[in-house]
Enzyme design. Structure first.
Site, PDB file in Angstrom:
ATOM      1  N   ASN A 153      16.757   3.317  16.586  1.00 25.90           N
ATOM      2  CA  ASN A 153      16.252   2.405  15.564  1.00 25.90           C
ATOM      3  C   ASN A 153      16.410   2.940  14.150  1.00 25.90           C
ATOM      4  OD1 ASN A 153      14.228   4.123  16.980  1.00 25.90           O
ATOM      5  ND2 ASN A 153      12.928   3.540  15.256  1.00 25.90           N
ATOM      6  N   SER A 201      12.347  -6.556  22.849  1.00 25.63           N
ATOM      7  CA  SER A 201      11.367  -7.348  22.095  1.00 25.63           C
ATOM      8  C   SER A 201      12.070  -8.495  21.398  1.00 25.63           C
ATOM      9  CB  SER A 201      10.659  -6.490  21.047  1.00 25.63           C
ATOM     10  OG  SER A 201       9.759  -5.579  21.619  1.00 25.63           O
ATOM     11  N   ALA A 202      11.480  -9.683  21.433  1.00 26.23           N
ATOM     12  CA  ALA A 202      12.119 -10.871  20.857  1.00 26.23           C
ATOM     13  C   ALA A 202      12.241 -10.795  19.347  1.00 26.23           C
ATOM     14  CB  ALA A 202      11.327 -12.119  21.247  1.00 26.23           C
ATOM     15  N   HIS A 203      11.272 -10.167  18.686  1.00 24.95           N
ATOM     16  CA  HIS A 203      11.267 -10.209  17.220  1.00 24.95           C
ATOM     17  C   HIS A 203      12.344  -9.332  16.595  1.00 24.95           C
ATOM     18  CE1 HIS A 203       9.300  -6.295  16.079  1.00 24.95           C
ATOM     19  NE2 HIS A 203       8.985  -6.331  17.366  1.00 24.95           N
ATOM     20  N   CYS A 327       5.733   6.919   6.170  1.00 22.36           N
ATOM     21  CA  CYS A 327       4.813   6.696   5.051  1.00 22.36           C
ATOM     22  C   CYS A 327       3.812   5.591   5.352  1.00 22.36           C
ATOM     23  CB  CYS A 327       5.595   6.370   3.784  1.00 22.36           C
ATOM     24  SG  CYS A 327       6.659   4.920   3.922  1.00 22.36           S
TER      25      CYS A 327
END
Length: 390
Positions: A153, A201-203, A327
């Protein structure tokens, strides 16, 4: 603000217009899919349509698609399954994963290690590629599960999941891949790559939030994670989230049909951004693999510049990105993914992830390249460290 450029699509994507529309069209589909009457059957029919679309997207069997709240739940379900298998006294009592997995696996590993479970973590090379020779050396007849993410990612590096799965199977272990970042961006085939378990995950591909999938191949062990009902073959109790499942189905359909076109578009935008940054800004390091990367992900380190400061100045210009540092949680720790790849701590602190999506345009890249050089110069001017390492 005149401009709003969203370049944080690896964190989440906006819902596609087609997804919003199909969810609106089915708002009146209020029946409980577990009910036998007409309203229930209508809901069940829509859910099964979505299940079929997901199966087509990942080239898997419809019977192996289980709906969850997202990849984090799916990942935890897989590890919980093998925790139970180990607790039941299996001679296969060891799990292998990597140092660069999503926090939903990293934190689960920390928890399980704290409870005394045997879990080994494979390292990565300077490009963030999992070291397959190291994985091979860790294998044995005591290994129950090997888990390697499909694509990272942060850096966008694509892993050699087919080869990793073959290694896992060579010692009789099952193989799991968190494919959350790969879905909708590159071809994903559970059959071709020999995947036993997959999470998504769909999002992350223009679907709704709060819905995802755990895929399990036939005969792959899977134990209930949520008890209390017969839903999903008795593996995940709870009334179906019908509208979000429908949205997921539409997002899967769109991703499958537009995969080639989207790949080519994102790759072109990413390369335009990469070349533009290197042409306009001195002393830039591009992180991740030089060829095996997601088409829309660009991770760059800017020496002598704090990532958080770059992010905030870009945000003031209407450009939204993410930093390699955590952060958002208040942590000052640099990216564990970049550190695992051997990147210097200061360079990891100065990293920015640009993740492009379906709705980005060339003008978005032009505007970003217009604003970024001055921001880097300003942040470097404020830095306490001067000069650059050779």
């Amino acid at each position: 603000m005149d401009k709003y450029i969203y370049l944080d699509n690896n964190a989440t994507t906006q819902m596609a217009d087609e997804v919003r529309e199909i969810m609106r069209e089915n708002e009146s589909l209020y029946g409980n899919a577990s009910s036998m009457h007409r309203a229930g059957r209508d809901a069940e029919c829509a859910i099964e349509w979505a299940r079929e679309e997901v199966a087509k997207l990942i080239d898997g069997e419809k019977s192996g698609v289980y709906f969850t709240s997202g990849a984090s739940e799916s990942n935890n379900t897989i590890f919980s399954t093998f925790r139970d298998i180990i607790d039941d006294g299996s001679k296969r009592n060891r799990i292998i994963t990597t140092t660069i997995e999503h926090p939903s696996i990293i934190e689960e590993v920390k928890y399980l290690k704290g409870k005394g479970y045997r879990i080994d973590e494979v390292g990565v090379d300077c490009y963030g590629k999992v070291k397959l020779d190291e994985l091979k050396s860790m294998l044995g007849d005591d290994v129950a599960l090997v888990s390697v993410m499909w694509a990272n990612n942060e850096t966008g590096t694509i892993q050699d999941v087919k080869e990793a799965a073959e290694l896992a199977h060579s010692c009789g272990a099952y193989f799991h891949s968190d494919a959350t970042q790969a879905i909708g961006k590159i071809p994903v085939s559970v059959k071709e790559c020999g995947i036993d378990y997959l999470s998504l995950s769909a999002h992350k591909f223009y679907g709704p939030k709060g819905i995802g999938v755990l895929y399990a191949a036939a005969k792959a062990p899977l134990k209930p994670f949520v008890h209390g009902g017969h839903q999903e073959g008795g593996l995940r109790a709870g009334t179906y989230n019908t509208l979000n499942i429908i949205g997921l189905g539409e997002a899967a359909k769109l991703a499958r049909e537009g995969l080639k076109e989207e790949y080519e578009k994102l790759y072109a935008l990413r390369e335009k951004l990469r070349k533009g940054i290197l042409e306009r800004i001195d002393h830039v390091i591009i992180n991740g693999h030089p060829t095996d990367f997601l088409p829309g992900t660009l991770n760059a380190s800017f020496p002598n510049a704090e990532g958080e400061s770059i992010l905030l100045y870009l945000d003031m210009e209407g450009i939204e990105v993410s930093t390699g540092s955590a952060c958002a949680t208040g942590s000052l720790e640099p990216s564990y993914v970049l550190l695992a790849s051997g990147l210097d701590v200061e360079l990891a602190h100065g990293s920015i992830r640009f993740s492009l999506g379906r709705y980005n345009t060339e003008s978005d890249i032009d505007y970003t390249l217009e604003k970024l050089p001055a921001i880097i110069e300003r942040v470097r001017t404020m830095s306490t460290r001067k000069g650059f390492d050779k």
